[in-house]
Design a protein around this motif. Structure first.
Motif, PDB file in Angstrom:
ATOM      1  N   SER A 176       0.867  -1.004   0.019  1.00  0.00           N
ATOM      2  CA  SER A 176      -0.017   0.144   0.056  1.00  0.00           C
ATOM      3  C   SER A 176       0.903   1.209   0.006  1.00  0.00           C
ATOM      4  O   SER A 176       0.753   2.265  -0.669  1.00  0.00           O
ATOM      5  N   LEU A 196       2.057   2.001  -3.485  1.00  0.00           N
ATOM      6  CA  LEU A 196       1.212   2.506  -4.366  1.00  0.00           C
ATOM      7  C   LEU A 196       0.965   3.828  -4.111  1.00  0.00           C
ATOM      8  O   LEU A 196       0.631   4.538  -4.986  1.00  0.00           O
ATOM      9  N   ILE A 197       0.760   4.287  -2.856  1.00  0.00           N
ATOM     10  CA  ILE A 197       0.580   5.643  -2.563  1.00  0.00           C
ATOM     11  C   ILE A 197       1.650   6.418  -3.094  1.00  0.00           C
ATOM     12  O   ILE A 197       1.357   7.626  -3.553  1.00  0.00           O
ATOM     13  N   THR A 252      -5.786  -3.258   1.159  1.00  0.00           N
ATOM     14  CA  THR A 252      -4.464  -4.215   1.282  1.00  0.00           C
ATOM     15  C   THR A 252      -4.629  -4.784   2.712  1.00  0.00           C
ATOM     16  O   THR A 252      -4.059  -5.963   2.944  1.00  0.00           O
ATOM     17  N   CYS A 293       1.379   7.005  -6.757  1.00  0.00           N
ATOM     18  CA  CYS A 293       0.163   7.823  -7.129  1.00  0.00           C
ATOM     19  C   CYS A 293       0.614   9.243  -6.889  1.00  0.00           C
ATOM     20  O   CYS A 293       0.252  10.236  -7.510  1.00  0.00           O
ATOM     21  N   TYR A 339      -7.229   8.265  -2.029  1.00  0.00           N
ATOM     22  CA  TYR A 339      -6.678   7.166  -2.798  1.00  0.00           C
ATOM     23  C   TYR A 339      -5.867   6.326  -1.738  1.00  0.00           C
ATOM     24  O   TYR A 339      -5.765   4.865  -1.584  1.00  0.00           O
ATOM     25  N   SER A 340      -5.157   6.977  -1.012  1.00  0.00           N
ATOM     26  CA  SER A 340      -4.257   6.412   0.231  1.00  0.00           C
ATOM     27  C   SER A 340      -5.410   5.439   1.258  1.00  0.00           C
ATOM     28  O   SER A 340      -5.003   4.356   1.507  1.00  0.00           O
ATOM     29  N   ILE A 379      -5.829   1.840 -10.261  1.00  0.00           N
ATOM     30  CA  ILE A 379      -5.721   1.141  -9.016  1.00  0.00           C
ATOM     31  C   ILE A 379      -6.906   1.053  -8.253  1.00  0.00           C
ATOM     32  O   ILE A 379      -6.977   0.255  -7.357  1.00  0.00           O
ATOM     33  N   ILE A 417      -7.812  -2.539  -7.016  1.00  0.00           N
ATOM     34  CA  ILE A 417      -7.959  -3.121  -5.546  1.00  0.00           C
ATOM     35  C   ILE A 417      -9.388  -3.586  -5.379  1.00  0.00           C
ATOM     36  O   ILE A 417      -9.704  -4.535  -4.553  1.00  0.00           O
ATOM     37  N   ALA A 438      -6.308   2.407  -0.471  1.00  0.00           N
ATOM     38  CA  ALA A 438      -5.223   1.447  -0.770  1.00  0.00           C
ATOM     39  C   ALA A 438      -4.857   0.529   0.561  1.00  0.00           C
ATOM     40  O   ALA A 438      -4.585  -0.374   0.566  1.00  0.00           O
TER      41      ALA A 438
END
Length: 406
Positions: A143, A146-147, A225, A150, A217-218, A326, A330, A221
């Protein structure tokens, strides 16, 4: 180390490093939510001073964004009659509006978001098996990666649009550019320090909008996850179930732990879906429109041979495409992970279990066939098929736009 029951963990934590683990898990979201004043609303441990600072930050952030929306919206709707200018401003101003909506959703949904964060904290406090801890840490690392990706795309492309592109894309060195027009009717933006104040306000608003987008978004994620990590832990318990029963290691009852944790996973997944459904819907609509507009902007700047603008718009296009990918990915992963528990039930040596225990697995298997699905406003299921539809729709709108403007 053996697994303790949930009742035991209410008195004292099983994981003595839980504070550090929770901080590592939520660190990036905390960094993003604090500057926009949302963190005190979702953390559950805030003082009156924190709430006061939060209110001041939210007023400042909203004011900076509306400082763009109101003049630019008036300029687009009533002042400028050029179709090309309206299209050029549709993407940026539309992003401002969608950012305000997402910001409002983060505030309105602070209670379910708080429940999700508290659930994450509880899972870190109660984890004791080192193998389970490593599984959770693995998904936290995913995670965070991914953050980071992004944030890198959206901040790079976005701030380049508000700064570098505005200066390097203009041949007139005496012109003092702004990302958003519409201030001439009440401000003289060509004079100092008015120009500098407006320019810095635009940058502040841009940072706020990109922070809101990345923060939403964070959270998605981190929560999804985390669910995946809990599912993998439960699958690992299932794989060890037969061996524990054969060794008469039934204190505490391993089947009871599996059932309890499976119910907790389902509850958490439903809370996540409730907290994020509106944000996901806004993100889908925003990404479809902005991808279409950015494709059009890239084509226009290609004809103008403006390399800086092409790079900027291309970075933003990649950013919006990656973000919606994403979100959809997810959602796909959540669906697959939830159904994977049912497969794990069948793959273990269930025929070596006592009849009562084997019968209990049937109910869990049935429940796993109806997993919680991450949706956009309870209208659109987030999956890779949805991502494909968004991309196709943006291209269709782009072709229509190009047909009507040429």
């Amino acid at each position: 180390m053996h697994h303790q029951s949930r009742n035991d963990t209410k008195e004292e934590p099983s994981n003595w490093n839980s504070v550090r683990d929770v901080q590592y898990t939520l660190q990036l979201s905390k960094w993003l939510l604090k500057p926009i004043g949302v963190w005190p609303l979702v953390s559950g441990r805030s003082s009156r001073l924190d709430y006061f600072v939060s209110a001041v930050l939210m007023v400042t952030c909203f004011s900076s964004i509306f400082f763009i929306i109101v003049p630019s919206g008036h300029y687009v709707l009533y002042v400028n009659k050029s179709v090309q200018m309206k299209l050029k401003l549709l993407g940026p101003v539309g992003f401002c509006v969608s950012s305000v909506l997402k910001y409002c959703c983060l505030i309105i949904k602070s209670t379910p978001l708080k429940r999700c964060i508290q659930h994450v904290e509880k899972d870190w406090r109660t984890v004791q098996d080192p193998n389970h801890w490593r599984i959770m840490l693995k998904y936290v690392t995913i995670s965070r990666n991914l953050i980071t990706i992004c944030a890198s795309f959206i901040y790079t492309g976005g701030m380049s649009f508000h700064t570098v592109m505005q200066f390097l894309s203009n041949d007139n060195s005496t012109f003092r550019p702004l990302s958003y027009p519409g201030y001439d009717w009440f401000l003289d933006v060509r004079s100092s320090p008015t120009y500098e104040i407006v320019f810095l306000t635009h940058c502040l608003a841009a940072m706020t909008m990109y922070t809101v987008t990345t923060a939403a978004y964070s959270l998605a994620a981190i929560f999804v996850t985390h669910i995946c990590g809990q599912i993998q832990i439960n699958i690992k318990r299932l794989q060890e179930l037969v061996q524990k029963v054969e060794n008469n290691d039934v204190t505490p009852d391993p089947m009871a732990i599996i059932i309890h944790d499976h119910v907790e996973i389902i509850k958490f997944a439903r809370n996540v879906e409730e907290a994020l459904r509106e944000i996901c819907l806004i993100q889908i609509i925003e990404s479809t429109v902005n991808m279409c507009m950015l494709e059009y902007y890239c084509l226009s700047e290609w004809r103008n041979s403006d390399a800086v603008a092409i790079v900027t718009y291309s970075t933003l296009l990649i950013s919006f495409t990656f973000n919606i990918f994403i979100f959809c990915y997810i959602g796909e992963v959540l669906f697959e992970q939830c159904t994977q528990i049912g497969v794990a039930f069948y793959e273990i040596e269930w025929y070596n279990l006592p009849a009562k225990t084997a019968h209990d697995l049937i109910l869990l298997n049935v429940i796993s066939q109806n997993p919680t699905i991450l949706t956009a406003g309870k209208i659109i299921e987030l999956s890779l098929t949805t991502f494909s539809t968004v991309v196709k729709t943006s291209v269709v709108y782009f072709n229509l736009l190009r047909t009507f403007t040429e």
